[in-house]
Design an enzyme around this catalytic site. Structure first.
Site, PDB file in Angstrom:
ATOM      1  N   GLY A 254       0.810  -1.217   0.000  1.00 24.43           N
ATOM      2  CA  GLY A 254       0.000   0.000   0.000  1.00 24.43           C
ATOM      3  C   GLY A 254       0.838   1.258   0.000  1.00 24.43           C
ATOM      4  O   GLY A 254       0.472   2.272  -0.625  1.00 24.43           O
ATOM      5  N   ASP A 255       1.975   1.227   0.679  1.00 27.13           N
ATOM      6  CA  ASP A 255       2.872   2.379   0.701  1.00 27.13           C
ATOM      7  C   ASP A 255       3.479   2.623  -0.679  1.00 27.13           C
ATOM      8  O   ASP A 255       3.580   3.762  -1.133  1.00 27.13           O
ATOM      9  CB  ASP A 255       3.975   2.154   1.737  1.00 27.13           C
ATOM     10  CG  ASP A 255       3.416   1.914   3.124  1.00 27.13           C
ATOM     11  OD1 ASP A 255       2.827   2.844   3.693  1.00 27.13           O
ATOM     12  OD2 ASP A 255       3.539   0.790   3.634  1.00 27.13           O
ATOM     13  N   ARG A 256       3.862   1.516  -1.358  1.00 23.05           N
ATOM     14  CA  ARG A 256       4.413   1.641  -2.701  1.00 23.05           C
ATOM     15  C   ARG A 256       3.368   2.198  -3.661  1.00 23.05           C
ATOM     16  O   ARG A 256       3.661   3.044  -4.515  1.00 23.05           O
ATOM     17  CB  ARG A 256       4.894   0.279  -3.174  1.00 23.05           C
ATOM     18  CG  ARG A 256       5.474   0.200  -4.572  1.00 23.05           C
ATOM     19  CD  ARG A 256       6.793   0.933  -4.716  1.00 23.05           C
ATOM     20  NE  ARG A 256       6.634   2.318  -5.142  1.00 23.05           N
ATOM     21  CZ  ARG A 256       7.642   3.161  -5.261  1.00 23.05           C
ATOM     22  NH1 ARG A 256       8.869   2.797  -4.951  1.00 23.05           N
ATOM     23  NH2 ARG A 256       7.434   4.402  -5.668  1.00 23.05           N
TER      24      ARG A 256
END
Length: 457
Positions: A254-256
């Site tokens: 999700g961060d990527r």
């Protein structure tokens, strides 16, 4: 182009090793930890990803003043950090992995703290941004009214990507894209529609959340099934397929995705194209190994223990190209001669293992009145010394069998020994090791100390 990432920062710790046996106390794997990695998590991970891609990044967050915060500062050395005080301990998430597969995770300090304050410098940093990623991990920063007012104003000027959290706050109106995963989206919708019986689809959840949040778009991610993009009433949902990838660990996906969305929107891609590119890049990131591939400095493992710990320590140091040093003896009543010799031995390599005569061994060598201190206490005292990394207890009268298991690169004795006459010298040299001595401190011996104690008792 200047990116800002705002939100909660965590310290992520990975303990990586091998699991080849079960614990005798319970049917659970024993992981021999070979490597410890610490990196910034949460908003810190998003900022680190953008910095790693070569972008100018400012992280706007709150930090504690504990030891974990020091690790975070080191992990974020490529990022400009503008931080206020958190008023709470640094949250730490530790994952244990065996052969690359997650075994267990345990969290520390992750309960929501009091509502953090924001500083003028934090708000000013956001106002200078070309694009903003909000990484909400449910610790209250995004609930600050001053911060929310600034984010709402910035959402009218620049792309704002909001990665929400079920324990966090609603995105401010006007956000370009909100990026919940399917489980998060369903949890958030269930709070809006407490009487609903059916589980919403990804599209249904996205539409309900977009209506509530008044965002320009909601992208609900579904792991290997890709994502669904909803862009407003009257427009059909856009399914976004994910390329096939072998995924061992989904951490950081999700961060990527959020970081990639910010980049592509700032490059003036449409939200449709940016979503497709971001999903592809998140899948590629996981296919390459995910967060395990991110640049972070592995820390040497210091196993302060005995027996199998000593053998594991020697193996890990040797595999890392280090030098294993060992010394031996009874170490009954530690004195200055011992501590100086041990410190000198430790300086010769990357770890020091003490081969310690067992109680029975000492008794056979020194007589029935010895040892004065039992082997458990002798081990504990040795491990309390900074110079000693591990202790390996042996039952024999001489250390040859112990050395054959440990196979150190250097075997150390005191300066009162002649290494050419030691019975273990030939054994150590048989695997390419060498024997040496360290300075001997005269008038310091366990026998002299025991006699002195006897005179005053």
């Amino acid at each position: 182009m200047k990116f800002s990432v705002v939100g909660d920062v965590l310290l992520d710790v990975d303990l990586d090793g091998d699991a080849t046996r079960l614990c005798p106390d319970a049917p659970v794997p024993v992981v021999d930890v070979a490597e410890v990695r610490r990196r910034a998590g949460g908003a810190g991970l998003v900022a680190s990803m953008l910095a790693g891609d070569g972008h100018s990044v400012t992280l706007v967050t709150v930090l504690s003043d504990d030891d974990s915060a020091l690790h975070l500062e080191r992990a974020l050395d490529a990022v400009t950090v503008v931080a206020g005080p958190s008023g709470a301990p640094t949250p730490v998430k530790t994952r244990v992995r065996a052969d690359g597969h997650p075994v267990v995770r345990f969290d520390e300090g992750c309960k929501p703290p009091p509502l953090p304050e924001v500083t003028p410098a934090m708000l000013h940093a956001l106002e200078q941004s070309s694009a903003i990623v909000v990484a909400d991990y449910g610790r209250g920063l995004t609930a600050n009214t001053e911060l929310r007012a600034t984010l709402e104003a910035m959402a009218r000027r620049v792309p704002v990507i909001w990665d929400p959290h079920p324990a966090g706050t609603d995105p401010v109106p006007g956000v370009a894209v909100v990026t919940p995963n399917l489980a998060e989206a369903r949890t958030l919708v269930s709070r809006l529609e407490s009487g609903a019986d059916a589980t919403p689809t990804a599209e249904e959840a996205a539409r309900a959340l977009q209506h509530r949040w008044k965002s320009n778009a909601v992208l609900v991610t579904m792991g290997e099934r890709g994502a669904v993009l909803v862009r407003g009433a009257g427009r059909p949902a856009l399914p976004v397929p994910a390329p096939a990838a072998v995924v061992q660990d989904s951490c950081g996906a999700g961060d990527r995705l959020a970081a990639s969305l910010a980049v592509h929107l700032l490059e003036r891609h449409s939200v449709d194209d940016a979503s497709v590119l971001a999903v592809r890049e998140a899948a590629a990131f996981l296919g390459r190994g995910g967060v395990a591939t991110l640049a972070c400095e592995p820390e040497p493992v210091k196993l302060r223990g005995r027996d199998t710990d000593a053998l594991a320590l020697a193996r890990n140091v040797r595999e890392a190209g280090g030098t294993v040093v060992a010394t031996g003896g009874c170490f009954d009543l530690l004195h200055a001669g011992h501590t100086r010799a041990l410190a000198a031995a430790r300086s010769l390599g990357d770890c020091l293992v003490v081969c310690l005569n067992s109680d029975q061994s000492v008794r056979r060598i020194k007589g029935e009145q010895r040892p004065i201190i039992n082997q458990r206490d002798r081990t504990e005292l040795l491990l309390a010394l900074e110079s000693v990394d591990a202790v390996l207890v042996f039952e024999e009268d001489t250390p040859e069998a112990c050395l054959d298991k440990l196979r150190p690169d250097i075997w150390v004795k005191g300066g009162d020994y002649d290494v050419t006459r030691l019975p273990e010298t030939a054994l150590v040299e048989s695997w390419g090791g060498r024997c040496t001595t360290v300075p001997f401190l005269p008038a310091h011996s366990t026998s002299d100390l025991a006699d002195a104690l006897a005179r005053v008792s």
